[in-house]
Design a protein around this motif. Structure first.
Motif, PDB file in Angstrom:
ATOM      1  N   ARG A 148      28.123 -19.587  14.495  1.00 53.21           N
ATOM      2  CA  ARG A 148      29.002 -18.820  15.361  1.00 53.21           C
ATOM      3  C   ARG A 148      30.377 -19.483  15.399  1.00 53.21           C
ATOM      4  N   ILE A 149      31.351 -18.757  15.885  1.00 47.92           N
ATOM      5  CA  ILE A 149      32.718 -19.249  16.007  1.00 47.92           C
ATOM      6  C   ILE A 149      33.064 -19.328  17.486  1.00 47.92           C
ATOM      7  N   VAL A 150      33.516 -20.505  17.922  1.00 55.00           N
ATOM      8  CA  VAL A 150      33.949 -20.676  19.304  1.00 55.00           C
ATOM      9  C   VAL A 150      35.348 -20.090  19.452  1.00 55.00           C
ATOM     10  N   VAL A 151      35.525 -19.192  20.397  1.00 53.31           N
ATOM     11  CA  VAL A 151      36.785 -18.465  20.570  1.00 53.31           C
ATOM     12  C   VAL A 151      37.590 -19.100  21.695  1.00 53.31           C
ATOM     13  N   SER A 152      38.866 -19.343  21.412  1.00 58.92           N
ATOM     14  CA  SER A 152      39.785 -19.804  22.444  1.00 58.92           C
ATOM     15  C   SER A 152      41.123 -19.136  22.216  1.00 58.92           C
ATOM     16  N   GLY A 153      41.814 -18.791  23.295  1.00 58.88           N
ATOM     17  CA  GLY A 153      43.096 -18.114  23.159  1.00 58.88           C
ATOM     18  C   GLY A 153      42.919 -16.611  23.118  1.00 58.88           C
ATOM     19  N   GLN A 154      44.013 -15.933  22.792  1.00 57.61           N
ATOM     20  CA  GLN A 154      44.027 -14.482  22.754  1.00 57.61           C
ATOM     21  C   GLN A 154      44.693 -14.020  21.476  1.00 57.61           C
ATOM     22  N   GLY A 155      44.706 -12.715  21.259  1.00 55.75           N
ATOM     23  CA  GLY A 155      45.355 -12.165  20.078  1.00 55.75           C
ATOM     24  C   GLY A 155      44.357 -11.591  19.099  1.00 55.75           C
ATOM     25  N   GLU A 156      44.903 -11.111  17.944  1.00 52.82           N
ATOM     26  CA  GLU A 156      44.073 -10.440  16.957  1.00 52.82           C
ATOM     27  C   GLU A 156      43.010 -11.350  16.361  1.00 52.82           C
ATOM     28  N   LEU A 157      43.373 -12.628  16.097  1.00 56.32           N
ATOM     29  CA  LEU A 157      42.397 -13.537  15.498  1.00 56.32           C
ATOM     30  C   LEU A 157      41.260 -13.840  16.471  1.00 56.32           C
ATOM     31  N   ALA A 158      41.600 -13.979  17.756  1.00 52.75           N
ATOM     32  CA  ALA A 158      40.546 -14.197  18.748  1.00 52.75           C
ATOM     33  C   ALA A 158      39.629 -12.972  18.824  1.00 52.75           C
ATOM     34  N   GLU A 159      40.231 -11.766  18.767  1.00 56.16           N
ATOM     35  CA  GLU A 159      39.419 -10.550  18.777  1.00 56.16           C
ATOM     36  C   GLU A 159      38.543 -10.473  17.527  1.00 56.16           C
ATOM     37  N   LEU A 160      39.108 -10.908  16.385  1.00 54.58           N
ATOM     38  CA  LEU A 160      38.318 -10.927  15.152  1.00 54.58           C
ATOM     39  C   LEU A 160      37.120 -11.863  15.287  1.00 54.58           C
ATOM     40  N   ALA A 161      37.337 -13.029  15.897  1.00 49.35           N
ATOM     41  CA  ALA A 161      36.241 -13.973  16.089  1.00 49.35           C
ATOM     42  C   ALA A 161      35.171 -13.396  17.012  1.00 49.35           C
ATOM     43  N   VAL A 162      35.619 -12.721  18.082  1.00 44.62           N
ATOM     44  CA  VAL A 162      34.656 -12.099  19.006  1.00 44.62           C
ATOM     45  C   VAL A 162      33.846 -11.022  18.284  1.00 44.62           C
ATOM     46  N   THR A 163      34.550 -10.201  17.476  1.00 41.83           N
ATOM     47  CA  THR A 163      33.859  -9.154  16.720  1.00 41.83           C
ATOM     48  C   THR A 163      32.878  -9.757  15.720  1.00 41.83           C
ATOM     49  N   PHE A 164      33.287 -10.848  15.068  1.00 44.08           N
ATOM     50  CA  PHE A 164      32.408 -11.508  14.108  1.00 44.08           C
ATOM     51  C   PHE A 164      31.156 -12.039  14.800  1.00 44.08           C
ATOM     52  N   ASN A 165      31.335 -12.693  15.947  1.00 45.07           N
ATOM     53  CA  ASN A 165      30.180 -13.221  16.678  1.00 45.07           C
ATOM     54  C   ASN A 165      29.257 -12.093  17.136  1.00 45.07           C
ATOM     55  N   ALA A 166      29.859 -10.984  17.610  1.00 43.52           N
ATOM     56  CA  ALA A 166      29.029  -9.851  18.038  1.00 43.52           C
ATOM     57  C   ALA A 166      28.255  -9.274  16.852  1.00 43.52           C
ATOM     58  N   MET A 167      28.925  -9.195  15.703  1.00 48.21           N
ATOM     59  CA  MET A 167      28.237  -8.701  14.503  1.00 48.21           C
ATOM     60  C   MET A 167      27.079  -9.627  14.133  1.00 48.21           C
ATOM     61  N   MET A 168      27.298 -10.951  14.214  1.00 47.03           N
ATOM     62  CA  MET A 168      26.242 -11.895  13.889  1.00 47.03           C
ATOM     63  C   MET A 168      25.085 -11.802  14.880  1.00 47.03           C
ATOM     64  N   ASP A 169      25.416 -11.549  16.160  1.00 51.31           N
ATOM     65  CA  ASP A 169      24.346 -11.370  17.145  1.00 51.31           C
ATOM     66  C   ASP A 169      23.492 -10.155  16.792  1.00 51.31           C
ATOM     67  N   ARG A 170      24.171  -9.066  16.405  1.00 45.05           N
ATOM     68  CA  ARG A 170      23.408  -7.870  16.033  1.00 45.05           C
ATOM     69  C   ARG A 170      22.569  -8.104  14.790  1.00 45.05           C
ATOM     70  N   LEU A 171      23.167  -8.786  13.801  1.00 41.91           N
ATOM     71  CA  LEU A 171      22.414  -9.075  12.579  1.00 41.91           C
ATOM     72  C   LEU A 171      21.219  -9.972  12.863  1.00 41.91           C
ATOM     73  N   GLN A 172      21.451 -11.006  13.698  1.00 38.45           N
ATOM     74  CA  GLN A 172      20.355 -11.917  13.998  1.00 38.45           C
ATOM     75  C   GLN A 172      19.237 -11.193  14.743  1.00 38.45           C
ATOM     76  N   ASN A 173      19.632 -10.345  15.701  1.00 42.85           N
ATOM     77  CA  ASN A 173      18.611  -9.588  16.433  1.00 42.85           C
ATOM     78  C   ASN A 173      17.865  -8.634  15.498  1.00 42.85           C
ATOM     79  N   ALA A 174      18.619  -8.036  14.558  1.00 47.13           N
ATOM     80  CA  ALA A 174      17.969  -7.126  13.612  1.00 47.13           C
ATOM     81  C   ALA A 174      17.008  -7.871  12.705  1.00 47.13           C
ATOM     82  N   PHE A 175      17.417  -9.046  12.227  1.00 44.25           N
ATOM     83  CA  PHE A 175      16.531  -9.840  11.368  1.00 44.25           C
ATOM     84  C   PHE A 175      15.288 -10.292  12.134  1.00 44.25           C
ATOM     85  N   ILE A 176      15.507 -10.748  13.373  1.00 44.47           N
ATOM     86  CA  ILE A 176      14.362 -11.192  14.183  1.00 44.47           C
ATOM     87  C   ILE A 176      13.421 -10.027  14.456  1.00 44.47           C
TER      88      ILE A 176
END
Length: 518
Positions: free
Chosen positions: A269-297
């Protein structure tokens, strides 16, 4: 800013290599710098000529303003009366200068009336004037050079030069610029005023200004701007290189994190700090990984549970077939048992197919459904499921857009589940109601109930209540199917229960169909 971390202690090695690096010139950092250089280059290409033209215009405007001031003073003196009568913005300054000139030289008091007086006037006027740099005050009498201030002039303004002969021929006031090709002075800006005495042109007064001095200063100023600008651009490019590296660092970290993710290790996972597009990208990436991990499990658990559920009937069938003798009664009993197990396997496979279809867009076939009629129809059907105290509590008077068959299947699964956890003396209640913009269907039984800790788990696939005194005949997919149907309609399922006090399952759906919901 984002930082990478691994939520597990294990270190994973990527099973697939990332796309090969295309080189320095294809890196995002280099491309950003290239566009930065291109933009600055375009700005300089436009800025330098524009800057030079603006300076030229200002220099010409200043020279013209100074020449006009000198000419106004000369005309006031030569005519003996002010030409602007106090209306010109500089008239008060001109009058002050004129009065000072008349006081300093009495030859300027009266306008000249003869050739001798004109010479005296030119002598007095030029003797009292100190022209600006590169400005020449020239007097001509009868078409010939007479005197200038200052006396030293460039060769282009010499006594017998072409432009001097041109000035001698003027009979009307003239303002313009004379281009001299191949000359060091480039061009001469002039303002000429013929002097008439008794209706005859007796002389010409000229204010001449070679442009090479000011334009040389302009060129020098532009050269300084170019040198300083080049240094600033180089410094800006160096800073932009480091700044782009700092900005793109989270993307490199994102790429490294993605490369470290494998099917066996989805904990990156990526630890998010700050704001802006890159922070939103990190949040989206982590959410995608959560969904993928839940789907795999979920997939892994589904495969494990499905394998376990199918292994049991297969083992039973194989064991009985291996032990089956030749006696007709024994064969008949074995075939009956095998068919029963095969039927159970068929129901199980159908349930799994149904759950898989629930994620497809064509899972529902929507139509307008009368809730009251559907509730009464369901009540008529459930009474054939067993001997229970069946009750119809309420019916909603409304219509909804839904899949009638899927709703029937969901409610029947809830009723079937209730019959498996109740006895002949228990009651099972069916009902429907409308509240605001939602409609609900519920099944309430007075059976053994469900422990609070089990109430969320029972909706998972292959889950059964751990405290149940009865063994369910199904594979634990009934409530999962109910939940899948409710979610497909844009609704959800709730359960209220206490151990030993029965359970109430409620399907809550929106009135409007899923595709029309905002």
């Amino acid at each position: 800013m984002i930082n990478g971390e691994n939520t597990s202690n294990s270190q994973a090695t990527a099973t697939t290599d990332p796309k090969p690096n295309k080189g320095f010139f294809w890196a995002a950092r280099t491309r950003i710098l290239f566009w930065y250089v291109l933009i600055l280059g375009i700005v300089f290409v436009v800025f330098i000529p524009a800057f030079r033209q603006v300076l030229y215009a200002r220099v010409n405007s200043r020279v013209q303003r100074e020449n006009n001031a000198k000419m106004r003073i000369f005309e006031d003196l030569i005519t003996g009366q002010p030409l602007f009568f106090g209306e010109h913005p500089d008239s008060s300054d001109d009058n002050k200068v004129i009065n000072e000139l008349k006081e300093s030289d009495n030859r300027l008091i009266q306008p000249p009336t003869s050739k001798k007086e004109l010479k005296d006037f030119f002598d007095g006027f030029l003797g009292t004037q100190i022209p600006e740099d590169d400005t020449y005050l020239i007097a001509l009498i009868e078409g010939k050079f007479y005197k200038s201030s200052p006396r030293a002039r460039p060769k282009e303004l010499s006594r017998d030069s072409e432009i001097m002969r041109y000035f001698g021929t003027l009979t009307q006031a003239k303002e313009g610029e004379k281009i001299i090709p191949g000359s060091a002075v480039e061009s001469i800006v002039y303002l000429a005023q013929p002097v008439k005495i008794k209706g005859e042109v007796m002389g010409v007064f000229v204010i001449a200004h070679p442009t090479f001095g000011e334009r040389g200063e302009v060129v020098e100023a532009v050269a300084v701007i170019v040198q300083v600008g080049a240094a600033v651009v180089i410094l800006a490019l160096i800073l932009a290189w480091f700044a782009s590296g700092k900005i793109l660092a989270p993307l490199r970290l994102l790429n490294e994190t993605a490369c470290n993710i494998t099917a066996s290790d989805l904990n990156q996972r990526i630890v998010v700090s700050g704001q802006g597009e890159l922070a939103e990208l990190a949040v989206t990436f982590n959410a995608m990984m959560d969904r993928l991990q839940n789907a795999f499990i979920s997939q892994r658990n589904f495969i494990n549970d499905a394998g376990h559920e199918l292994r049991t009937p297969i083992t039973i069938i194989r064991g009985h077939l291996e032990l089956m003798g030749n006696h007709p009664e024994e064969i008949e009993e074995t075939l009956a048992l095998v068919m029963d197990e095969l039927e159970r396997m068929n129901r199980f496979v159908n349930d799994m197919i149904l759950l898989a279809k629930a994620e497809h867009p064509d899972f529902l076939h929507l139509e307008t459904v009368d809730v009251c009629a559907l509730t009464e129809e369901l009540y008529a059907k459930i009474q054939a499921l067993g001997d229970r105290n069946w009750r119809l509590q309420a019916t909603a008077k409304c219509k909804i857009v839904a899949d009638r068959q899927r709703l029937t299947q969901a409610v029947m699964n809830l009723v079937q589940n209730a019959t498996q956890h109740t006895t002949d003396t228990d009651s099972i209640t069916l009902g429907s109601a409308i509240h605001q913009d939602k409609v609900s269907f519920w099944v309430h039984d007075t059976g053994e109930g469900i422990a609070e800790a089990e109430q969320q788990r029972i909706f998972q696939r292959f889950a059964r209540s751990a405290n149940s005194r009865r063994r369910s005949e199904g594979a634990g997919l009934g409530l999962s199917i109910v939940q899948a149907i409710a979610l497909a309609h844009g609704g959800h399922v709730t359960v209220k229960s206490k151990q030993g006090a029965g359970a109430k399952f409620t399907i809550i759906l929106p009135l409007e169909p899923p595709q029309e919901r905002k």
